[in-house]
Motif scaffolding. Structure first.
Motif, short mmCIF file in Angstrom:
data_model
loop_
_atom_site.label_atom_id
_atom_site.label_comp_id
_atom_site.label_asym_id
_atom_site.label_seq_id
_atom_site.Cartn_x
_atom_site.Cartn_y
_atom_site.Cartn_z
N VAL A 58 0.84 -1.20 0.00
CA VAL A 58 0.00 0.00 0.00
C VAL A 58 0.88 1.26 0.00
O VAL A 58 0.62 2.21 -0.72
CB VAL A 58 -0.94 -0.02 1.23
CG1 VAL A 58 -1.57 1.34 1.46
CG2 VAL A 58 -2.01 -1.09 1.05
N ARG A 59 1.93 1.24 0.82
CA ARG A 59 2.81 2.42 0.89
C ARG A 59 3.42 2.72 -0.48
O ARG A 59 3.49 3.87 -0.90
CB ARG A 59 3.90 2.19 1.94
CG ARG A 59 4.82 3.39 2.13
CD ARG A 59 5.71 3.26 3.37
NE ARG A 59 4.93 3.44 4.59
CZ ARG A 59 4.61 2.47 5.43
NH1 ARG A 59 5.03 1.24 5.21
NH2 ARG A 59 3.90 2.72 6.50
N GLU A 60 3.83 1.67 -1.18
CA GLU A 60 4.41 1.87 -2.52
C GLU A 60 3.35 2.35 -3.51
O GLU A 60 3.64 3.16 -4.39
CB GLU A 60 5.05 0.57 -3.00
CG GLU A 60 6.34 0.24 -2.25
CD GLU A 60 6.77 -1.23 -2.37
OE1 GLU A 60 7.83 -1.56 -1.81
OE2 GLU A 60 6.05 -2.02 -3.01
N LEU A 61 2.14 1.88 -3.34
CA LEU A 61 1.04 2.35 -4.20
C LEU A 61 0.82 3.85 -4.02
O LEU A 61 0.66 4.59 -5.00
CB LEU A 61 -0.25 1.59 -3.87
CG LEU A 61 -1.51 2.13 -4.53
CD1 LEU A 61 -1.45 1.89 -6.05
CD2 LEU A 61 -2.76 1.49 -3.95
N LEU A 62 0.83 4.31 -2.76
CA LEU A 62 0.61 5.74 -2.51
C LEU A 62 1.73 6.56 -3.15
O LEU A 62 1.49 7.62 -3.74
CB LEU A 62 0.52 6.01 -1.01
CG LEU A 62 -0.67 5.36 -0.29
CD1 LEU A 62 -0.62 5.65 1.20
CD2 LEU A 62 -2.00 5.82 -0.88
N GLY A 63 2.97 6.08 -3.05
CA GLY A 63 4.10 6.77 -3.67
C GLY A 63 3.98 6.81 -5.19
O GLY A 63 4.21 7.85 -5.83
#
Lengths: 154, 83
Positions: free
Chosen positions: B29-34
């Motif tokens: 999820v964190r990579e998706l937001l980035g």
């Protein structure tokens, strides 16, 4: 007997007395019913309406999961929850929680828990529409609401 | 992958849902937001403070460390204000 759980997400208003009657009809095991209703207030005359946005599908699922958790924690006979969406004007209903149990303490505590969890976990968002015609801000989540939900953690 | 947005996240991004092909290196999820933040000004504005973004995968709350896995619908939204 497992608790009877009923959850509705709807734009229409609801009738609190009718919901209590539905939940207890034909049953003789219920000794206590607690209801909480949340209403739209006018913020000292400045608010014309709240616009409630929701995530259809997840909203029902999340409230049902919270009600099931309440039924695991307390000996409930029944729990109902209704949450409205769309334009809601001051004085109108937004949310209803009804819990029923043999004795009052479980019903009180479960209703309190349901509301605290619902506020921080059910996917609804409020936008303010002001009396002066301005579309106002999205209502900010309150830390106090998170803290209220946090106290039930275990 | 279907992405859906709500409240001010939706308003800042400019639409309520979209289909996005995620690159192989986007696994959490964190990579998706980035990844999304780099897609344009609206995204950058919506996701400027990722700690304020709540995420659900297939209608279940997840935290930012969650792996996306085989999720079909990912929702991004602000802290909830129902009740």
């Amino acid at each position: 007997m497992p608790a009877t759980i009923a959850v509705r997400v709807q734009s229409e208003d609801f009738d609190v007395a009718a919901e209590i009657a539905d939940l207890s009809r034909g049953r003789t095991d219920i000794g206590a019913v607690v209801t909480f209703s949340g209403l739209c207030r006018d913020e000292a005359g400045t608010l014309a309406a709240l616009e409630l946005e929701h995530y259809a599908g997840m909203a029902e699922r999340e409230i049902t999961a919270i009600a099931e958790e309440a039924a695991r924690r307390w000996p409930l006979s029944a729990a109902s929850a209704i949450h409205r969406f769309g334009m809601i004007r001051p004085g109108e209903n937004i949310v209803l929680v009804v819990t029923a149990s043999a004795h009052r303490q479980a019903a009180f505590d479960a209703a309190n828990f349901l509301m605290d969890y619902l506020k921080s976990r059910a996917p609804f968002w409020k936008k303010e529409h002001r009396v002066d015609g301005r579309v106002g801000d999205w209502v900010s989540a309150k830390d106090s609401d998170d803290a209220a939900a946090e106290r039930w953690r275990r | 992958m279907k992405l859906v947005y709500f409240a001010w996240v939706r308003e800042r991004i400019g639409h309520s849902d979209e289909e996005v092909d995620l690159p192989a290196e986007v696994t959490t999820v964190r990579e998706l937001l980035g990844f999304l933040r780099a897609r344009g000004d609206g995204y950058a504005q919506a996701l400027q403070y990722p700690e304020h973004i709540r995420v659900a995968i297939d209608h279940e709350h997840v935290d930012h460390d969650q792996r996306i896995g085989t999720g079909r619908e990912i929702a991004l939204f602000p802290p909830m204000t129902g009740g």
